[in-house]
Write a protein that holds these residues in place. Structure first.
Motif, PDB file in Angstrom:
ATOM      1  N   ASP A 116      28.400 -18.931 -22.061  1.00 60.68           N
ATOM      2  CA  ASP A 116      28.431 -18.671 -23.511  1.00 60.68           C
ATOM      3  C   ASP A 116      28.260 -17.183 -23.805  1.00 60.68           C
ATOM      4  OD1 ASP A 116      25.803 -18.428 -22.754  1.00 60.68           O
ATOM      5  OD2 ASP A 116      24.981 -19.696 -24.339  1.00 60.68           O
ATOM      6  N   VAL A 117      28.793 -16.344 -22.909  1.00 56.57           N
ATOM      7  CA  VAL A 117      28.726 -14.890 -23.075  1.00 56.57           C
ATOM      8  C   VAL A 117      30.065 -14.373 -23.584  1.00 56.57           C
ATOM      9  CG1 VAL A 117      28.519 -12.682 -21.846  1.00 56.57           C
ATOM     10  CG2 VAL A 117      26.955 -14.569 -21.318  1.00 56.57           C
ATOM     11  N   LEU A 118      30.007 -13.477 -24.558  1.00 52.42           N
ATOM     12  CA  LEU A 118      31.210 -12.835 -25.075  1.00 52.42           C
ATOM     13  C   LEU A 118      31.216 -11.395 -24.558  1.00 52.42           C
ATOM     14  CD1 LEU A 118      32.561 -13.136 -28.710  1.00 52.42           C
ATOM     15  CD2 LEU A 118      32.799 -11.027 -27.411  1.00 52.42           C
ATOM     16  N   PHE A 119      32.246 -11.052 -23.783  1.00 53.34           N
ATOM     17  CA  PHE A 119      32.337  -9.739 -23.153  1.00 53.34           C
ATOM     18  C   PHE A 119      33.060  -8.754 -24.076  1.00 53.34           C
ATOM     19  CE2 PHE A 119      31.803 -12.787 -19.804  1.00 53.34           C
ATOM     20  CZ  PHE A 119      31.014 -12.153 -18.867  1.00 53.34           C
ATOM     21  N   LEU A 120      32.577  -7.531 -24.102  1.00 53.60           N
ATOM     22  CA  LEU A 120      33.170  -6.488 -24.921  1.00 53.60           C
ATOM     23  C   LEU A 120      33.831  -5.422 -24.040  1.00 53.60           C
ATOM     24  CD1 LEU A 120      30.304  -6.016 -27.537  1.00 53.60           C
ATOM     25  CD2 LEU A 120      32.374  -7.414 -27.761  1.00 53.60           C
ATOM     26  N   LYS A 121      34.677  -4.628 -24.645  1.00 55.05           N
ATOM     27  CA  LYS A 121      35.399  -3.576 -23.926  1.00 55.05           C
ATOM     28  C   LYS A 121      34.419  -2.636 -23.211  1.00 55.05           C
ATOM     29  CE  LYS A 121      38.746   0.162 -24.744  1.00 55.05           C
ATOM     30  NZ  LYS A 121      39.518   0.900 -25.768  1.00 55.05           N
ATOM     31  N   ASN A 122      34.769  -2.264 -21.984  1.00 55.37           N
ATOM     32  CA  ASN A 122      34.027  -1.283 -21.190  1.00 55.37           C
ATOM     33  C   ASN A 122      32.691  -1.790 -20.642  1.00 55.37           C
ATOM     34  OD1 ASN A 122      35.989   0.754 -21.389  1.00 55.37           O
ATOM     35  ND2 ASN A 122      35.138   1.499 -23.315  1.00 55.37           N
ATOM     36  N   TRP A 123      32.493  -3.106 -20.606  1.00 51.72           N
ATOM     37  CA  TRP A 123      31.222  -3.587 -20.076  1.00 51.72           C
ATOM     38  C   TRP A 123      31.085  -3.251 -18.588  1.00 51.72           C
ATOM     39  CZ3 TRP A 123      30.538  -7.240 -16.166  1.00 51.72           C
ATOM     40  CH2 TRP A 123      31.663  -7.989 -15.799  1.00 51.72           C
ATOM     41  N   GLN A 124      32.180  -3.306 -17.849  1.00 53.29           N
ATOM     42  CA  GLN A 124      32.103  -2.952 -16.434  1.00 53.29           C
ATOM     43  C   GLN A 124      31.850  -1.446 -16.258  1.00 53.29           C
ATOM     44  OE1 GLN A 124      35.863  -4.876 -15.251  1.00 53.29           O
ATOM     45  NE2 GLN A 124      34.702  -6.002 -13.694  1.00 53.29           N
ATOM     46  N   LYS A 125      32.556  -0.629 -16.996  1.00 55.78           N
ATOM     47  CA  LYS A 125      32.396   0.824 -16.893  1.00 55.78           C
ATOM     48  C   LYS A 125      30.966   1.231 -17.209  1.00 55.78           C
ATOM     49  CE  LYS A 125      34.350   5.155 -18.646  1.00 55.78           C
ATOM     50  NZ  LYS A 125      35.344   5.756 -19.587  1.00 55.78           N
ATOM     51  N   ALA A 126      30.380   0.662 -18.255  1.00 54.19           N
ATOM     52  CA  ALA A 126      29.008   0.990 -18.635  1.00 54.19           C
ATOM     53  C   ALA A 126      28.021   0.531 -17.574  1.00 54.19           C
ATOM     54  CB  ALA A 126      28.671   0.351 -19.982  1.00 54.19           C
ATOM     55  N   THR A 127      28.288  -0.635 -16.989  1.00 51.10           N
ATOM     56  CA  THR A 127      27.433  -1.158 -15.922  1.00 51.10           C
ATOM     57  C   THR A 127      27.485  -0.256 -14.697  1.00 51.10           C
ATOM     58  OG1 THR A 127      27.713  -3.446 -16.685  1.00 51.10           O
ATOM     59  CG2 THR A 127      27.054  -3.128 -14.387  1.00 51.10           C
ATOM     60  N   TYR A 128      28.684   0.151 -14.319  1.00 49.80           N
ATOM     61  CA  TYR A 128      28.844   1.015 -13.149  1.00 49.80           C
ATOM     62  C   TYR A 128      28.140   2.353 -13.347  1.00 49.80           C
ATOM     63  CZ  TYR A 128      32.662  -2.230 -11.887  1.00 49.80           C
ATOM     64  OH  TYR A 128      33.411  -3.342 -11.572  1.00 49.80           O
ATOM     65  N   SER A 129      28.144   2.856 -14.575  1.00 51.54           N
ATOM     66  CA  SER A 129      27.520   4.157 -14.828  1.00 51.54           C
ATOM     67  C   SER A 129      26.017   4.112 -14.567  1.00 51.54           C
ATOM     68  CB  SER A 129      27.795   4.612 -16.264  1.00 51.54           C
ATOM     69  OG  SER A 129      27.098   3.815 -17.203  1.00 51.54           O
ATOM     70  N   VAL A 130      25.393   2.959 -14.801  1.00 53.63           N
ATOM     71  CA  VAL A 130      23.962   2.814 -14.519  1.00 53.63           C
ATOM     72  C   VAL A 130      23.721   2.816 -13.017  1.00 53.63           C
ATOM     73  CG1 VAL A 130      21.920   1.344 -14.777  1.00 53.63           C
ATOM     74  CG2 VAL A 130      23.536   1.582 -16.684  1.00 53.63           C
ATOM     75  N   PHE A 131      24.522   2.046 -12.272  1.00 55.12           N
ATOM     76  CA  PHE A 131      24.400   2.046 -10.812  1.00 55.12           C
ATOM     77  C   PHE A 131      24.619   3.450 -10.246  1.00 55.12           C
ATOM     78  CE2 PHE A 131      25.322  -2.586 -11.144  1.00 55.12           C
ATOM     79  CZ  PHE A 131      24.324  -3.063 -10.306  1.00 55.12           C
ATOM     80  N   GLU A 132      25.563   4.176 -10.830  1.00 48.57           N
ATOM     81  CA  GLU A 132      25.900   5.498 -10.328  1.00 48.57           C
ATOM     82  C   GLU A 132      24.785   6.509 -10.590  1.00 48.57           C
ATOM     83  OE1 GLU A 132      29.886   8.251 -10.221  1.00 48.57           O
ATOM     84  OE2 GLU A 132      29.393   7.290 -12.122  1.00 48.57           O
TER      85      GLU A 132
END
Length: 340
Positions: A116-132
């Protein structure tokens, strides 16, 4: 009898083009009562996922005992190439379904998400930036919460106790916090000071919120590739989520963090007009997003006991924590109300 020689015998696995797996366990036994809108919400979830992921994303759906209409829908998605894997089981429980979706694969990143999660644009990019930005990151939630600062976070406070990189910041998206509160049926989930400030870590221009929820979370693959147990006795709740999704991160010395802005919504089990509106705004992303995790040597067991067990009892204590929050930027009055 066997005739001939199996051509695949002793052949090594070919390296996958995918590096990021998304695992979605789904249990929709019918379309009545509590589950009346669940199938519609699940379709919105997957539609938003399909539109926002890059081409190196591998989608695994674990059908955890859903009804025939859901099975037919998933089979069509698989045949159409929208998803890469379907695993069908009886209702074995959410965490057991997640384990089935993860084992047998080797991805550097694994997102575990509710249906029941709604994904928004750039969720992967934002996630990767934290790991980086933060190599010690073990998991990233793309829905930040100002109330996550006391959940398996003691190792962060140990590592950054005297550092100015750990401090309170202004909440980026106040409305998103309110929407999450609405989604769980508790408008008072956040008090006023929690809607204004959250505890963050910073590195150069990147910030992340301390703590992470697990209704949507992206893990380092090497954090959850070796489960201490492969069976949960609970179908939902109990100690299952902490045991399987939270503790493996801190036991290896990694941090639990969230993006500062909101990139995913929790929809719940009741359909609302805004959900379809948000998905309709999304445009399918025809792009390839490459990312490589920075290798990081996990902590040993004794370090885990020191930081999380011993220091955690001290720093996370409700009598001691307010003083630490003042040390990190809150006023005395704000600190008193923050943990309520």
């Amino acid at each position: 009898m066997r005739v001939g020689f199996n051509p695949h015998k002793d052949q090594p696995q070919q390296e996958s083009d995918y590096f990021h797996q998304v695992v979605v366990p789904v249990y929709i036994p019918n379309e009545e009562g509590y589950f009346k809108d669940s199938f519609k919400i699940f379709k919105l979830c997957l539609d938003s996922l399909f539109k926002t992921i890059h081409k190196k994303t591998y989608i695994t759906i674990v059908n955890n005992g859903s009804c025939d209409v859901v099975i037919a829908y998933l089979n069509k998605l698989f045949l159409d190439g929208e998803i890469q894997e379907i695993i069908n089981t009886s209702n074995i429980g959410k965490l057991n379904a997640i384990v089935k979706g993860i084992v047998g694969h080797d991805f550097s990143l694994v997102t575990v998400t509710d249906a029941d999660v709604l994904f928004l644009k750039n969720w992967q990019k934002a996630t990767y930036s934290v790991f980086e930005a933060f190599p010690k990151t073990g998991v990233v939630c793309s829905t930040p919460s100002s109330r996550s600062l006391r959940t398996y976070t003691a190792n962060i406070y140990w590592d950054l106790f005297f550092s100015k990189r750990l401090h309170f910041s202004k909440v980026d998206n106040r409305d998103a916090l309110k929407m999450f509160a609405h989604s769980v049926g508790n408008a008072a989930f956040y008090n006023e000071i929690q809607l204004q400030k959250y505890l963050t870590v910073s590195h150069n221009e990147t910030k992340a919120v301390v703590g992470a929820g697990h209704f949507i979370a992206t893990y380092r693959g090497d954090v959850i590739d070796n489960f201490e147990s492969t069976f949960s006795k609970y179908k939902l709740g109990g100690d299952s989520e902490g045991k399987f999704l939270d503790l493996p991160v801190v036991k290896k010395g990694f941090w639990r963090l969230s993006t500062v802005d909101n990139y995913t919504y929790h929809m719940g089990n009741s359909i609302e007009e805004w959900m379809s509106d948000e998905v309709s705004k999304l445009e399918k992303q025809e792009h390839i997003l490459d990312f490589k995790l920075v290798p990081y040597l996990p902590d040993g067991k004794w370090v885990y006991y020191l930081k999380t067990k011993l220091f955690g009892k001290f720093i996370l204590n409700k009598k001691m924590m307010p003083y630490f929050l003042i040390w990190k930027g809150l006023s005395k009055e704000e600190s008193k109300n923050y943990l309520k």
